[in-house]
Enzyme design. Structure first.
Site, PDB file in Angstrom:
ATOM      1  CG  HIS A 107      33.811  32.416  37.796  1.00 38.02           C
ATOM      2  ND1 HIS A 107      32.621  32.460  37.930  1.00 38.02           N
ATOM      3  CD2 HIS A 107      34.654  31.683  38.713  1.00 38.02           C
ATOM      4  CE1 HIS A 107      32.440  31.627  38.982  1.00 38.02           C
ATOM      5  NE2 HIS A 107      33.448  31.125  39.453  1.00 38.02           N
TER       6      HIS A 107
HETATM    7  C1  UD1 Z   1      37.932  30.634  42.501  1.00 38.46           C
HETATM    8  C2  UD1 Z   1      37.512  29.163  42.945  1.00 38.46           C
HETATM    9  C3  UD1 Z   1      36.037  29.136  42.373  1.00 38.46           C
HETATM   10  C4  UD1 Z   1      35.231  30.381  42.749  1.00 38.46           C
HETATM   11  C5  UD1 Z   1      35.939  31.698  42.300  1.00 38.46           C
HETATM   12  C6  UD1 Z   1      35.220  32.756  42.606  1.00 38.46           C
HETATM   13  C7  UD1 Z   1      38.975  27.719  43.242  1.00 38.46           C
HETATM   14  C8  UD1 Z   1      39.439  26.218  42.838  1.00 38.46           C
HETATM   15  N1  UD1 Z   1      38.348  28.119  42.586  1.00 38.46           N
HETATM   16  O1  UD1 Z   1      38.253  30.473  41.081  1.00 38.46           O
HETATM   17  O2  UD1 Z   1      35.522  27.958  43.189  1.00 38.46           O
HETATM   18  O3  UD1 Z   1      33.976  30.362  41.948  1.00 38.46           O
HETATM   19  O4  UD1 Z   1      37.207  31.734  42.849  1.00 38.46           O
HETATM   20  O5  UD1 Z   1      35.819  34.033  42.013  1.00 38.46           O
HETATM   21  O6  UD1 Z   1      39.608  27.900  44.383  1.00 38.46           O
HETATM   22  N2  UD1 Z   1      42.713  37.199  40.069  1.00 38.46           N
HETATM   23  C9  UD1 Z   1      42.815  38.838  40.319  1.00 38.46           C
HETATM   24  N3  UD1 Z   1      42.528  39.186  41.623  1.00 38.46           N
HETATM   25  C10 UD1 Z   1      42.083  38.655  42.613  1.00 38.46           C
HETATM   26  C11 UD1 Z   1      42.308  37.203  42.475  1.00 38.46           C
HETATM   27  C12 UD1 Z   1      42.479  36.668  41.323  1.00 38.46           C
HETATM   28  O7  UD1 Z   1      43.245  39.290  39.350  1.00 38.46           O
HETATM   29  O8  UD1 Z   1      41.951  39.191  43.732  1.00 38.46           O
HETATM   30  C13 UD1 Z   1      42.914  36.684  38.856  1.00 38.46           C
HETATM   31  C14 UD1 Z   1      44.290  36.168  38.809  1.00 38.46           C
HETATM   32  O9  UD1 Z   1      44.965  36.368  37.752  1.00 38.46           O
HETATM   33  C15 UD1 Z   1      43.859  34.687  38.856  1.00 38.46           C
HETATM   34  C16 UD1 Z   1      42.637  34.533  38.310  1.00 38.46           C
HETATM   35  O10 UD1 Z   1      42.034  35.630  38.667  1.00 38.46           O
HETATM   36  O11 UD1 Z   1      45.084  33.736  38.439  1.00 38.46           O
HETATM   37  C17 UD1 Z   1      41.933  33.308  39.121  1.00 38.46           C
HETATM   38  O12 UD1 Z   1      41.961  33.206  40.560  1.00 38.46           O
HETATM   39  P1  UD1 Z   1      41.815  31.822  41.317  1.00 38.46           P
HETATM   40  O13 UD1 Z   1      41.906  31.962  42.834  1.00 38.46           O
HETATM   41  O14 UD1 Z   1      42.893  31.073  40.602  1.00 38.46           O
HETATM   42  O15 UD1 Z   1      40.338  31.220  40.704  1.00 38.46           O
HETATM   43  P2  UD1 Z   1      39.273  31.611  40.541  1.00 38.46           P
HETATM   44  O16 UD1 Z   1      39.025  31.298  38.901  1.00 38.46           O
HETATM   45  O17 UD1 Z   1      38.892  33.050  40.911  1.00 38.46           O
END
Ligand code: UD1
Length: 381
Positions: free
Chosen positions: A217
């Site tokens: 990821h």
């Molecule tokens: C975040 C953390 C990363 C961690 C990861 C674990 C930061 C900078 N990054 O990255 O360190 O390893 O979490 O997952 O804080 N989404 C969903 N459902 C959710 C949450 C997110 O569908 O409950 C989708 C959304 O489309 C979102 C994407 O996942 O845009 C990424 O989520 P985001 O929190 O921005 O970053 P992660 O890649 O999850």
């Protein structure tokens, strides 16, 4: 201000999935010692859906958050700014003695920054980890959070070296072990057997005794379609030899679809599934022949379990998992991934040891150190 006459008033912050397994043992210890700690939980809402949040709260018996800031997804700037904006009035209202943050996600730095500017002490759990790669958003979050923390709890000895190199005073740093491993050890017996989880994954056609686990990821691996294609191609080849279970992060699912790479996986022996709960993934990892990942948490968990881990990144902020544990950092070069996989399949991989203080008692050490620190501060005031 620390109130020496009553329990220490803590505001504990979680935001994203890897925070949940870190906060669980801390909340348990704080609530069990309610005479000494008045601990409340704030969820920023960075991760919010059933698979990324609720399943973890349920399985790990994390208390419902006292406050949910409900920020949701966004660019780094929008997400961080929105957390800060919504967190400030919470601090104004609750006036805690301490804000406790864990890990390295955007919620960690956002809440630490708001607190320190209001003169509220910041405690960072899992301080001092460094990949040396400032291109990683988490590395920025780590360096900045550590700079503004008043008390820093480290998971491995390198943590203190890194922090002191950055000018942080030795007396703020405490080596306490790893709260993520507290959670692993507390739940090892409750893990769901791999066979049961594999039965529920439609695309898994192999022998439930012979499989690997794959997670991906990191933006550096999944956001660039060229890098992502190259990785998936070699992983599909590996899956001919050993079926792989791939619980897919929503970000990665989106990137695979956007890059038109879904056909590459169809017909392969990589079985995609939605993100799994903690007890399902723990059960799978414990029985896997190999784990291929770019996650920080999985590098630590495989070391604690003694399962070979191949890290699909150029560096790690958790070097102890390589020096003492079962982890090998191979990067994203297909030939190197292939060679490391072959080695694990042939020899069973590195044999490691469990690092010092990864013994299930880190949260208790943190609680003791917090009380000692608060009482020293109260005396000095
Ligand atoms: C975040 C953390 C990363 C961690 C990861 C674990 C930061 C900078 N990054 O990255 O360190 O390893 O979490 O997952 O804080 N989404 C969903 N459902 C959710 C949450 C997110 O569908 O409950 C989708 C959304 O489309 C979102 C994407 O996942 O845009 C990424 O989520 P985001 O929190 O921005 O970053 P992660 O890649 O999850």
């Amino acid at each position: 201000m620390t109130h020496s006459d009553g329990p220490l008033r803590l505001l504990c912050i979680v935001g994203a999935r890897p925070n949940f397994m870190k906060i669980a043992p801390l909340m348990r210890v704080f609530r069990a010692r309610a005479d000494r700690f008045d601990a409340r939980l704030v969820h920023t809402g960075q991760h919010y859906d059933e698979a990324m949040k609720d399943a973890f709260f349920r399985q790990l018996h994390i208390p419902e958050p006292d406050i949910d800031l409900g920020v949701g997804s966004g660019s780094h700037a929008v997400q961080t700014a929105e957390i800060m904006r919504r967190f400030e009035p919470v601090l104004d209202e609750l006036k805690p003695d301490v804000v406790l943050v864990v890990g390295d996600v955007n919620s960690t730095i956002a809440c630490a920054l708001v607190a320190t500017k209001k003169g509220i002490s910041v405690v960072h759990v899992e301080a001092g980890l460094r990949s040396g790669d400032r291109g990683m958003p988490e590395e920025i979050n780590r360096v900045l959070t550590d700079q503004i923390s008043d008390l820093l709890f480290t998971t491995e000895a390198d943590g203190a070296t890194n922090l002191m190199r950055e000018g942080i005073a030795a007396d703020k740093i405490h080596f306490v072990g790893n709260v993520m491993i507290d959670t692993l050890l507390a739940n090892r017996e409750r893990a769901i057997p791999a066979e049961e989880t594999l039965r529920g994954i439609a695309g898994f056609a192999g022998d439930p005794a012979e499989f690997g686990v794959l997670t991906l990821h990191r933006p550096s691996n999944v956001d660039d379609p060229v890098v992502l294609r190259r990785l998936l191609e070699v992983l599909v080849q590996l899956s001919d030899r050993l079926p792989l279970v791939f619980p897919i992060h929503p970000r990665t699912r989106g990137r695979i679809a956007d890059a038109g790479l879904s056909p590459l996986l169809q017909g392969s022996r990589i079985a995609l599934t939605d993100p799994l709960g903690y007890l399902q993934l723990l059960g799978l990892m414990a029985e896997a022949r190999i784990v291929l990942t770019d996650s920080g948490g999985l590098q630590e968990e495989t070391t604690a379990l003694g399962v070979p881990c191949v890290t699909l990144r150029e560096n790690t902020e958790r070097p102890i998992t390589v020096e003492q544990g079962t982890n090998t950092v191979v990067g994203t070069d297909p030939a190197k991934i292939q060679a490391c996989f072959d080695d694990v399949m042939a020899s069973g991989g590195k044999s490691g040891r469990v690092p010092d203080l990864w013994d299930g008692r880190a949260a208790e050490r943190i609680a003791d150190a917090l009380l000692a620190w608060a009482s020293a501060r109260a005396k000095a005031a």
